[in-house]
Design a protein around this motif. Structure first.
Motif, PDB file in Angstrom:
ATOM      1  N   ALA A  81       0.826  -1.213   0.000  1.00  0.00           N
ATOM      2  CA  ALA A  81       0.000   0.000   0.000  1.00  0.00           C
ATOM      3  C   ALA A  81       0.857   1.258   0.000  1.00  0.00           C
ATOM      4  N   LEU A  82       1.931   1.240   0.746  1.00  0.00           N
ATOM      5  CA  LEU A  82       2.822   2.397   0.793  1.00  0.00           C
ATOM      6  C   LEU A  82       3.616   2.524  -0.507  1.00  0.00           C
ATOM      7  N   THR A 129       3.026   1.322  -3.510  1.00  0.00           N
ATOM      8  CA  THR A 129       2.268   1.496  -4.747  1.00  0.00           C
ATOM      9  C   THR A 129       2.118   2.971  -5.107  1.00  0.00           C
ATOM     10  N   ARG A 130       2.201   3.820  -4.113  1.00  0.00           N
ATOM     11  CA  ARG A 130       2.102   5.263  -4.357  1.00  0.00           C
ATOM     12  C   ARG A 130       3.329   5.812  -5.075  1.00  0.00           C
ATOM     13  N   GLY A 131       4.436   5.066  -5.056  1.00  0.00           N
ATOM     14  CA  GLY A 131       5.666   5.520  -5.689  1.00  0.00           C
ATOM     15  C   GLY A 131       5.871   4.994  -7.094  1.00  0.00           C
ATOM     16  N   ARG A 132       4.874   4.288  -7.626  1.00  0.00           N
ATOM     17  CA  ARG A 132       5.045   3.728  -8.968  1.00  0.00           C
ATOM     18  C   ARG A 132       5.020   4.850 -10.019  1.00  0.00           C
ATOM     19  N   GLU A 173       0.233   2.902 -15.420  1.00  0.00           N
ATOM     20  CA  GLU A 173       1.061   2.690 -14.235  1.00  0.00           C
ATOM     21  C   GLU A 173       2.163   1.688 -14.564  1.00  0.00           C
ATOM     22  N   GLU A 231      12.784   1.938  -4.921  1.00  0.00           N
ATOM     23  CA  GLU A 231      11.772   2.238  -3.897  1.00  0.00           C
ATOM     24  C   GLU A 231      11.652   1.079  -2.911  1.00  0.00           C
TER      25      GLU A 231
END
Length: 73
Positions: free
Chosen positions: A6-7, A9-12, A23, A30
């Motif tokens: 969850a954390l 995936t925001r950096g993809r 995406e 990361e």
């Protein structure tokens, strides 16, 4: 593992496709940074598990894409 995904995936990144953008996979840098920040002591187990989750996520997103944005066989 779910919290890590969850954390992370925001950096993809977004990647260019013939139909616009999509995406991309979570960058290994990361994942490595996450391992360092959160004290992951066995990246040989953590990374493949996270990559498997990421691949499943990307497959699902591709299947959900509108028909005009999908690659034709």
């Amino acid at each position: 593992m779910a919290r890590a995904f969850a954390l992370l995936t925001r950096g993809r990144p977004l990647v260019a496709t013939p139909f616009g953008t999509a995406e991309g996979a979570i960058p290994l840098a990361e994942i490595a940074a996450y391992c360092g920040l959160f004290g992951i002591t066995d990246p040989d187990e953590f990374v493949p598990l996270l990559r498997t989750m990421d691949e499943a996520y990307l497959r699902t997103r591709a299947e959900q894409a509108p028909p005009h944005t999908k690659k034709k066989d």
